[in-house]
Scaffold this active site. Structure first.
Site, PDB file in Angstrom:
ATOM      1  NE  ARG A   1      -4.412 -44.723  86.328  1.00 47.80           N
ATOM      2  CZ  ARG A   1      -5.382 -43.810  86.301  1.00 47.80           C
ATOM      3  NH1 ARG A   1      -5.669 -43.100  87.385  1.00 47.80           N
ATOM      4  NH2 ARG A   1      -6.068 -43.576  85.192  1.00 47.80           N
TER       5      ARG A   1
ATOM      6  CE  LYS B   1     -10.893 -39.515  86.687  1.00 48.93           C
ATOM      7  NZ  LYS B   1      -9.831 -40.270  86.018  1.00 48.93           N
TER       8      LYS B   1
END
Ligand SMILES: *Cc1c(COP(=O)(O)O)cnc(C)c1O
Length: 351
Positions: A129, A34
């Protein structure tokens, strides 16, 4: 135009180094693409280096790699949007999940497409998260297990992203315990994905806790370092990605601005230390290209002193050989690399 160079051979070397170290501990590696927006040649280099799958946070990147005939398998890292379940099951072989409702949508989409979609269930071990809280994990396993066209492949966690929590034998021990319980329930051995590049120090110190079978690694491969202290991995290249730009002005100026100080271009009131007159260079590189705070000049004796959208200001007083038109080159932090790879103003060149 700013230029981002990406050394494919160095990325392959780093991938191979990490995969070999991981193999000694019976750990597989997913190569995370990514930070370089799923550039197909980067994925190919990671696969040649021995990664077991390609993982990316964006379906768009996975689509790019599929179009370029990257064989995969592909893992979607960011929790899927429910509304895009169809896209997720057609583009990726597996996805990370923490929501039952999303799994229902993935199950429906997978059934409609006649495919089986792999699920890695995420546990939050304190970094705050993504992931289900450990006490809710088994009930998620049980409900997802009953959905058609889905197969639970593993359990995973993500650390050192929001809360800065370091992987250790305690939190990864909880992951292992949950994995044992879930494996018993589903009746086969689940993959245990023990985090990202912040788990690499444990791997290289041969202290990876028992039961961890997989890591998802981006920065470690691309920038050659772990992410707890950002130390280089032994034997890895930390300069596979570099950014360079041209000097467009070079002049002696005072180090303190003249006149009344108001706000700068971004609404901050700047403070200055008087160091007398200094030799300064302006480069055609700014916040639209990268994160200036994450640039590390390769040349010694030069400092980044500021930046606006399109200009990078450097103090080059201690460096005599530079001239207008010269190119300066920098190493990048993860954030600086991410921004450069994403910016349409930065040319990407594979070497
Ligand atoms: C980005 C990401 C990774 C890879 O992180 P690195 O620090 O680059 O190794 C792994 N897992 C998830 C869920 C991610 O979003």
């Amino acid at each position: 135009m700013a230029l981002l160079t990406i050394d494919i051979a160095k990325i392959e070397h780093n991938a191979s180094l990490i995969c070999r170290e991981a193999a000694k501990a019976d750990v597989s590696i997913y190569g995370v693409t990514k930070v370089l927006c799923g550039i197909p040649d980067v994925a190919r280099a990671m696969l040649r280096g021995g990664v077991k799958a390609i993982a990316d946070s964006r379906s768009e990147n996975i689509a790019t790699m599929r179009k370029a005939d990257i064989p995969g398998p592909f893992v979607l890292l960011r929790l899927p949007n429910r509304s895009l379940a169809r896209q997720v099951v057609t583009l990726s072989d597996m996805s990370l999940n923490s929501e039952y409702a999303t799994c229902v949508s993935l199950s429906e989409a997978a059934t409609a497409h006649g495919v089986t979609h792999g699920i890695i269930l995420m546990v939050d071990l304190g970094d705050l998260r993504e992931g289900v809280w450990p006490n809710a994990f088994m009930s998620l396993v049980k409900s997802v297990c009953s959905l058609p066209s889905l197969e639970i492949r593993g359990i995973g966690t993500n650390l050192t992203c929001y809360g800065g929590i370091v992987p250790d034998k305690d939190n990864l021990g909880v992951l292992h315990q949950l994995a044992l319980e879930a494996s018993t329930y589903v009746g086969y051995k689940l993959e245990v994905s023990g985090g990202n590049s912040s788990t690499l120090p444990l791997l290289f110190q041969k202290q990876i806790p028992k039961g961890i079978t997989n890591l998802r690694v981006g920065e470690g491969i691309v920038l050659g370092r772990e992410t707890v202290n950002r130390s280089p991995l032994p034997g890895a290249y930390t300069d596979a990605c570099l950014i360079s730009a041209e000097i467009i002005e070079l002049k002696e100026k005072p180090s303190v601005p003249l006149g009344t100080v108001g706000q700068d271009a971004f609404g901050n009131v700047p403070l200055f230390v008087d160091r007398g007159w200094r030799k300064r260079a302006i480069l055609s590189l700014g916040r639209q290209d990268t994160v200036p705070e994450g640039l590390v000049p390769l040349l010694s004796g030069v400092d980044v002193i500021g930046a606006s959208s399109d200009h990078l200001l450097m103090d080059i007083t201690d460096c005599t050989q530079l001239a207008v038109g010269d190119i300066m080159t920098f190493g990048l932090s993860y954030g600086a690399l991410l921004a450069a790879a994403t910016s349409p103003y930065v040319e990407k060149r594979l070497v």
